[in-house]
Design a protein around this motif. Structure first.
Motif, PDB file in Angstrom:
ATOM      1  N   SER A   1       0.926  -1.219  -0.145  1.00 28.16           N
ATOM      2  CA  SER A   1       0.030  -0.089  -0.048  1.00 28.16           C
ATOM      3  C   SER A   1       0.751   1.321  -0.038  1.00 28.16           C
ATOM      4  O   SER A   1       1.766   1.395   0.859  1.00 28.16           O
ATOM      5  CB  SER A   1      -1.002   0.107   1.477  1.00 28.16           C
ATOM      6  N   CYS A   2       0.402   2.160  -1.079  1.00 29.22           N
ATOM      7  CA  CYS A   2       1.153   3.401  -0.755  1.00 29.22           C
ATOM      8  C   CYS A   2       0.630   4.085   0.355  1.00 29.22           C
ATOM      9  O   CYS A   2       1.262   5.161   1.155  1.00 29.22           O
ATOM     10  CB  CYS A   2       0.700   4.400  -2.008  1.00 29.22           C
ATOM     11  N   ILE A   3      -0.714   3.986   0.793  1.00 28.95           N
ATOM     12  CA  ILE A   3      -1.330   4.769   1.931  1.00 28.95           C
ATOM     13  C   ILE A   3      -0.417   4.166   3.033  1.00 28.95           C
ATOM     14  O   ILE A   3      -0.237   2.921   3.328  1.00 28.95           O
ATOM     15  CB  ILE A   3      -2.853   4.272   1.999  1.00 28.95           C
ATOM     16  N   LEU A   4      -0.224   5.049   3.921  1.00 34.09           N
ATOM     17  CA  LEU A   4       0.739   4.967   5.110  1.00 34.09           C
ATOM     18  C   LEU A   4       2.134   4.640   4.938  1.00 34.09           C
ATOM     19  O   LEU A   4       2.933   4.602   5.863  1.00 34.09           O
ATOM     20  CB  LEU A   4       0.262   3.991   6.078  1.00 34.09           C
ATOM     21  N   SER A   5       2.614   4.669   3.399  1.00 33.44           N
ATOM     22  CA  SER A   5       3.961   4.301   3.327  1.00 33.44           C
ATOM     23  C   SER A   5       4.741   5.404   3.857  1.00 33.44           C
ATOM     24  O   SER A   5       6.051   5.125   3.746  1.00 33.44           O
ATOM     25  CB  SER A   5       3.942   3.999   1.695  1.00 33.44           C
ATOM     26  N   ASN A   6       4.545   6.670   3.925  1.00 37.06           N
ATOM     27  CA  ASN A   6       5.624   7.658   4.418  1.00 37.06           C
ATOM     28  C   ASN A   6       5.969   7.292   5.692  1.00 37.06           C
ATOM     29  O   ASN A   6       7.048   7.894   6.112  1.00 37.06           O
ATOM     30  CB  ASN A   6       4.859   8.949   4.144  1.00 37.06           C
ATOM     31  N   LEU A   7       5.149   6.664   6.429  1.00 40.92           N
ATOM     32  CA  LEU A   7       5.433   6.237   7.705  1.00 40.92           C
ATOM     33  C   LEU A   7       6.635   4.972   7.829  1.00 40.92           C
ATOM     34  O   LEU A   7       7.159   4.772   8.940  1.00 40.92           O
ATOM     35  CB  LEU A   7       4.255   5.647   8.462  1.00 40.92           C
ATOM     36  N   VAL A   8       6.869   4.491   6.557  1.00 35.88           N
ATOM     37  CA  VAL A   8       8.264   3.585   6.645  1.00 35.88           C
ATOM     38  C   VAL A   8       9.492   4.544   6.635  1.00 35.88           C
ATOM     39  O   VAL A   8      10.464   4.067   7.229  1.00 35.88           O
ATOM     40  CB  VAL A   8       7.852   2.713   5.219  1.00 35.88           C
ATOM     41  N   LEU A   9       9.404   5.645   5.876  1.00 37.78           N
ATOM     42  CA  LEU A   9      10.368   6.539   6.046  1.00 37.78           C
ATOM     43  C   LEU A   9      10.920   6.877   7.370  1.00 37.78           C
ATOM     44  O   LEU A   9      12.289   7.163   7.415  1.00 37.78           O
ATOM     45  CB  LEU A   9      10.174   7.815   5.072  1.00 37.78           C
ATOM     46  N   ASN A  10      10.108   7.172   8.112  1.00 35.87           N
ATOM     47  CA  ASN A  10      10.665   7.551   9.694  1.00 35.87           C
ATOM     48  C   ASN A  10      10.495   6.432  10.476  1.00 35.87           C
ATOM     49  O   ASN A  10      10.575   6.748  11.909  1.00 35.87           O
ATOM     50  CB  ASN A  10       9.925   8.736  10.192  1.00 35.87           C
ATOM     51  N   ASN A  11      10.601   5.157  10.165  1.00 38.77           N
ATOM     52  CA  ASN A  11      10.553   4.028  10.962  1.00 38.77           C
ATOM     53  C   ASN A  11       8.999   3.685  11.737  1.00 38.77           C
ATOM     54  O   ASN A  11       9.331   2.901  12.568  1.00 38.77           O
ATOM     55  CB  ASN A  11      11.755   3.890  11.643  1.00 38.77           C
TER      56      ASN A  11
ATOM     57  N   LEU B   1      14.502   7.982  -8.107  1.00 40.70           N
ATOM     58  CA  LEU B   1      13.987   7.462  -6.719  1.00 40.70           C
ATOM     59  C   LEU B   1      12.637   8.340  -6.543  1.00 40.70           C
ATOM     60  O   LEU B   1      12.917   9.362  -5.800  1.00 40.70           O
ATOM     61  CB  LEU B   1      15.143   7.735  -5.599  1.00 40.70           C
ATOM     62  N   HIS B   2      11.421   7.681  -6.818  1.00 35.74           N
ATOM     63  CA  HIS B   2      10.161   8.210  -6.664  1.00 35.74           C
ATOM     64  C   HIS B   2       9.501   7.819  -5.419  1.00 35.74           C
ATOM     65  O   HIS B   2       9.045   8.595  -4.497  1.00 35.74           O
ATOM     66  CB  HIS B   2       9.203   8.150  -7.736  1.00 35.74           C
ATOM     67  N   ALA B   3       9.650   6.387  -4.875  1.00 35.94           N
ATOM     68  CA  ALA B   3       8.826   5.820  -3.964  1.00 35.94           C
ATOM     69  C   ALA B   3       7.347   6.515  -3.874  1.00 35.94           C
ATOM     70  O   ALA B   3       6.612   6.667  -3.053  1.00 35.94           O
ATOM     71  CB  ALA B   3       9.683   6.203  -2.397  1.00 35.94           C
ATOM     72  N   TRP B   4       6.791   6.506  -5.197  1.00 41.94           N
ATOM     73  CA  TRP B   4       5.369   6.943  -5.254  1.00 41.94           C
ATOM     74  C   TRP B   4       4.559   5.848  -5.857  1.00 41.94           C
ATOM     75  O   TRP B   4       3.413   5.747  -6.083  1.00 41.94           O
ATOM     76  CB  TRP B   4       5.192   7.947  -6.386  1.00 41.94           C
ATOM     77  N   LYS B   5       5.303   4.436  -5.937  1.00 45.97           N
ATOM     78  CA  LYS B   5       4.786   3.309  -5.946  1.00 45.97           C
ATOM     79  C   LYS B   5       5.240   2.381  -4.759  1.00 45.97           C
ATOM     80  O   LYS B   5       6.514   2.211  -4.861  1.00 45.97           O
ATOM     81  CB  LYS B   5       4.832   2.506  -7.341  1.00 45.97           C
ATOM     82  N   ALA B   6       4.643   1.973  -3.775  1.00 45.45           N
ATOM     83  CA  ALA B   6       5.507   1.476  -2.463  1.00 45.45           C
ATOM     84  C   ALA B   6       5.861   0.035  -2.856  1.00 45.45           C
ATOM     85  O   ALA B   6       5.440  -0.611  -3.727  1.00 45.45           O
ATOM     86  CB  ALA B   6       4.445   1.458  -1.625  1.00 45.45           C
ATOM     87  N   GLY B   7       7.048  -0.314  -2.083  1.00 47.91           N
ATOM     88  CA  GLY B   7       7.722  -1.327  -2.431  1.00 47.91           C
ATOM     89  C   GLY B   7       9.134  -1.016  -2.108  1.00 47.91           C
ATOM     90  O   GLY B   7       9.718  -0.271  -1.202  1.00 47.91           O
ATOM     91  N   PRO B   8      10.098  -1.774  -2.875  1.00 50.03           N
ATOM     92  CA  PRO B   8      11.460  -1.544  -2.693  1.00 50.03           C
ATOM     93  C   PRO B   8      11.877  -0.178  -2.936  1.00 50.03           C
ATOM     94  O   PRO B   8      12.919   0.360  -2.058  1.00 50.03           O
ATOM     95  CB  PRO B   8      12.193  -2.355  -4.004  1.00 50.03           C
ATOM     96  N   GLN B   9      11.509   0.728  -3.518  1.00 41.82           N
ATOM     97  CA  GLN B   9      11.727   2.010  -3.752  1.00 41.82           C
ATOM     98  C   GLN B   9      11.447   2.942  -2.376  1.00 41.82           C
ATOM     99  O   GLN B   9      12.304   3.900  -1.919  1.00 41.82           O
ATOM    100  CB  GLN B   9      10.950   2.712  -4.836  1.00 41.82           C
ATOM    101  N   THR B  10      10.916   2.394  -1.520  1.00 46.13           N
ATOM    102  CA  THR B  10      10.240   2.991  -0.295  1.00 46.13           C
ATOM    103  C   THR B  10      11.274   2.839   0.543  1.00 46.13           C
ATOM    104  O   THR B  10      12.041   3.488   1.465  1.00 46.13           O
ATOM    105  CB  THR B  10       9.094   2.363   0.239  1.00 46.13           C
ATOM    106  N   THR B  11      11.968   1.232   0.925  1.00 47.23           N
ATOM    107  CA  THR B  11      13.137   0.898   1.542  1.00 47.23           C
ATOM    108  C   THR B  11      14.201   1.868   0.926  1.00 47.23           C
ATOM    109  O   THR B  11      15.000   2.201   1.926  1.00 47.23           O
ATOM    110  CB  THR B  11      13.297  -0.338   1.269  1.00 47.23           C
ATOM    111  N   GLU B  12      14.310   1.936  -0.130  1.00 49.21           N
ATOM    112  CA  GLU B  12      15.676   2.468  -0.514  1.00 49.21           C
ATOM    113  C   GLU B  12      15.706   3.911  -0.248  1.00 49.21           C
ATOM    114  O   GLU B  12      16.683   4.341   0.363  1.00 49.21           O
ATOM    115  CB  GLU B  12      15.780   2.703  -2.095  1.00 49.21           C
ATOM    116  N   LEU B  13      14.511   4.654  -0.154  1.00 45.48           N
ATOM    117  CA  LEU B  13      14.482   6.164   0.188  1.00 45.48           C
ATOM    118  C   LEU B  13      14.448   6.171   1.784  1.00 45.48           C
ATOM    119  O   LEU B  13      15.427   7.340   2.099  1.00 45.48           O
ATOM    120  CB  LEU B  13      13.046   6.559  -0.207  1.00 45.48           C
TER     121      LEU B  13
END
Ligand SMILES: Cc1cc2nc3c(=O)[nH]c(=O)nc-3n(C[C@H](O)[C@H](O)[C@H](O)COP(=O)(O)OP(=O)(O)OC[C@H]3O[C@@H](n4cnc5c(N)ncnc54)[C@H](O)[C@@H]3O)c2cc1C
Length: 422
Positions: free
Chosen positions: A73-83, A153-165
């Motif tokens: 889910s992209c929804i809530l995925s910004n919360l992966v960035l701050n752990n 690096l967009h991380a606008w499709k959640a997944g490996p790019q989210t982890t990379e960011l």
């Protein structure tokens, strides 16, 4: 997150299992019951597959095709960035749709159609009476002069790019710059980029003092929750966010983390510590390949009563790829899916679609690690314009970012995740 909602939330998520691609399920299907094939198992596609089965007591065969074995889910995925969350907490497999509702799930990349068959990249094909496309978005790298799209690096499709960011943010030097670009509207999740700027600023303040988020926005001003994000940038995260509206990006070298743009007629180049580019967006490639996007446009043209294409009959488009002007959000994708499912079931019964459909959207935006704001609106079909239009009195925004909103965000997401995937 309160105890009850966290427990419920965690119950819904968990280890991803691969989608079964059983050969027996892929056999040519008989003419009865009617066959519906859905491409894309995100918020739109998973919901339409579930509700087609649920509302017809299983008397319609539904096959859900997705390129991936599970949906992140992209929804809530910004919360992966701050752990605050892990990616696995927002990843959903399709097992429940298969087991509970009898949706046949197939992992594969859809590439085209041929006389009532959906073609997959690996040579398989699936018969359909109705085809529904829910492929989300694709990116228009050329419009901003990207030299190396694979490195963006967009991380606008959640997944490996989210982890990379997340990793790049973690290893960013203290005193460095995180550059975030925002594409021209319409794009996926109007408040999402501003929310990301806030969460990154909040993280930098705590972990990398003296660092900065530079936001380069192609739009003339903040396009969602203007009051909330203006306050967040100028007060809550003062000194940590530099906001530049009306920027035109002309060149991106993602590998070198360099970006060139013009602002008020002046050409500038920035070297970023972290370069997070959200490219201009358009409908998923398959919608273009099947001729559902009018020439010169970016989104599929559909009838909002049924989500059937205005260009090719028997094919429907829901979610971010459709071009009705409704916001590109997961919440409204789920609502569009139900309107579409109802219209298709009525069509199978020889009936017209509901003449007065409504949909609704909601977005919660974390502003810090423990506060959030929200935005909501209801849309209704206007028979005189043939368009879905916002119901003025339904439009609402949180007066301020609060801890209470932050808690409620998980209850809201919990409900949406359950209604879509469980
Ligand atoms: C950071 C962020 C925060 C967000 N926050 C919110 C929020 O608070 N509230 C909200 O409502 N929305 C939010 N959104 C927006 C929301 O995530 C999207 O609007 C939603 O995911 C759109 O659903 P969809 O089903 O159209 O597309 P998606 O969810 O992207 O699903 C598309 C699926 O199609 C599959 N696919 C594509 N092409 C093919 C093909 N050819 N063959 C097979 N499979 C294919 C993909 O693998 C994917 O699983 C947010 C988005 C972001 C990026």
């Amino acid at each position: 997150m309160n105890t009850i909602s966290r427990r419920h939330f965690l119950k819904l998520v968990g280890a991803s299992t691969a989608m079964a691609a059983s050969p027996t399920l892929l056999k040519a299907q008989t003419a009865t019951p009617p066959q519906v094939v859905v491409v894309g198992g995100g918020f739109a596609g998973a919901t339409v597959a579930k509700y087609l089965r649920l509302w017809r007591n299983g008397d319609v065969a539904v096959t859900l095709v997705d390129a991936n074995p599970a949906h992140t889910s992209c929804i809530l995925s910004n919360l992966v960035l701050n752990n605050a969350l892990s990616l696995s907490q927002i990843t959903f497999n399709y097992a429940i749709l298969q087991q509970k509702y009898g949706v046949t799930t197939v992992q594969g990349q859809a590439t085209g159609i041929d006389g009532g068959k959906l073609l997959l990249e690996d040579g398989r094909s699936l018969d359909y009476d109705r085809l529904i496309l829910a492929p989300g978005i694709d990116f228009d790298f050329g419009k901003i002069g990207v030299q190396d799209p694979a490195n963006v690096l967009h991380a606008w499709k959640a997944g490996p790019q989210t982890t990379e960011l997340q990793q790049q943010l973690k290893t960013m030097p203290t005193g460095g710059t995180f550059v975030l670009t925002i594409p021209p509207a319409p794009y996926r999740c109007p408040p999402g980029p501003y929310e990301r700027a806030c969460l990154v600023a909040d993280y930098l303040k705590k972990h990398k003092p003296g660092s900065k988020v530079i936001v380069l926005d192609a739009n003339p001003k903040i396009i969602a929750e203007e009051h909330t994000f203006t306050k967040a940038f100028n007060e809550t995260h003062r000194g940590y966010v530099e906001y530049h509206p009306g920027v035109v990006i002309t060149a991106v070298n993602a590998g070198a983390r360099s970006i060139t743009y013009s602002e008020n007629g002046e050409q500038k180049t920035l070297l970023a510590s972290v370069l997070n580019v959200l490219p201009p967006q358009k409908a998923g490639a398959i919608a273009f390949d099947l001729g559902l996007v009018p020439t010169g446009q970016n989104w599929a043209s559909i009838n909002p009563l049924s989500y059937e294409s205005t260009l090719v009959s028997g094919i429907h488009v829901i979610g971010d790829s459709q071009g009705t002007g409704q916001p590109k959000s997961g919440h409204i994708a789920n609502a569009e899916a139900k309107v579409c499912a109802d219209a298709i079931l009525r069509a199978f019964a020889g009936e017209d679609p509901d003449p007065a459909p409504t949909t609704n959207s909601a977005c919660y935006s974390p502003i810090t690690a423990d506060t959030a704001s929200w935005l909501t609106a209801v849309f209704a079909y206007n028979p005189s314009t043939g368009a879905m239009e916002v119901v003025p009195e339904s439009f609402g925004e949180a007066p301020s970012a609060t801890q209470d909103n932050y808690e409620r965000m998980f209850d809201w997401a919990d409900n949406l995740f359950a209604d879509t995937f469980a």
